[in-house]
Design a protein around this motif. Sequence first.
Motif, PDB file in Angstrom:
ATOM      1  N   SER A  90      46.232   0.494 -21.071  1.00  0.00           N
ATOM      2  CA  SER A  90      45.141   1.408 -20.665  1.00  0.00           C
ATOM      3  C   SER A  90      44.202   0.788 -19.639  1.00  0.00           C
ATOM      4  N   PHE A  91      44.703  -0.158 -18.850  1.00  0.00           N
ATOM      5  CA  PHE A  91      43.855  -0.806 -17.856  1.00  0.00           C
ATOM      6  C   PHE A  91      43.240   0.199 -16.899  1.00  0.00           C
ATOM      7  N   GLU A 117      42.507  -0.011  -9.383  1.00  0.00           N
ATOM      8  CA  GLU A 117      42.533   1.011  -8.333  1.00  0.00           C
ATOM      9  C   GLU A 117      43.819   0.930  -7.510  1.00  0.00           C
ATOM     10  N   ALA A 118      44.229  -0.280  -7.157  1.00  0.00           N
ATOM     11  CA  ALA A 118      45.451  -0.452  -6.370  1.00  0.00           C
ATOM     12  C   ALA A 118      46.670   0.041  -7.146  1.00  0.00           C
ATOM     13  N   ALA A 119      46.724  -0.222  -8.446  1.00  0.00           N
ATOM     14  CA  ALA A 119      47.855   0.220  -9.260  1.00  0.00           C
ATOM     15  C   ALA A 119      47.895   1.736  -9.381  1.00  0.00           C
ATOM     16  N   ASN A 154      39.520  -0.857 -17.328  1.00  0.00           N
ATOM     17  CA  ASN A 154      39.120  -1.881 -16.364  1.00  0.00           C
ATOM     18  C   ASN A 154      39.067  -1.316 -14.953  1.00  0.00           C
ATOM     19  N   HIS A 155      37.927  -0.802 -14.588  1.00  0.00           N
ATOM     20  CA  HIS A 155      37.764  -0.275 -13.238  1.00  0.00           C
ATOM     21  C   HIS A 155      37.497  -1.447 -12.301  1.00  0.00           C
ATOM     22  N   GLY A 156      38.417  -1.660 -11.396  1.00  0.00           N
ATOM     23  CA  GLY A 156      38.276  -2.753 -10.439  1.00  0.00           C
ATOM     24  C   GLY A 156      39.367  -2.629  -9.394  1.00  0.00           C
TER      25      GLY A 156
END
Length: 72
Positions: free
Chosen positions: A44-45, A55-57, A49-51
């Motif tokens: 559930s990243f 975002e790239a994934a 984990n907003h970063g």
Amino acid sequence: MPLMLTRAGQDIPPVLAGIDAFLPAATAQSWPMRVIEVPDAQHSFDILNHGPQSEAAVLAARDAVLDLLNAA
């Protein structure tokens, strides 16, 4: 049907084992598939984990889905 899978490298062992068993089976069936590897991510990243890595994934997954749909 095309498949897009995101594999979080720090996911729980049973989930990773299932993915590791599934991928060769899907490949053997020649399923159209894209796998986005996120080695340092937990389950559930994309929610937890907003970063930049998250975002790239998510953007890579979006692009993979669009590519798969266009190829179908």
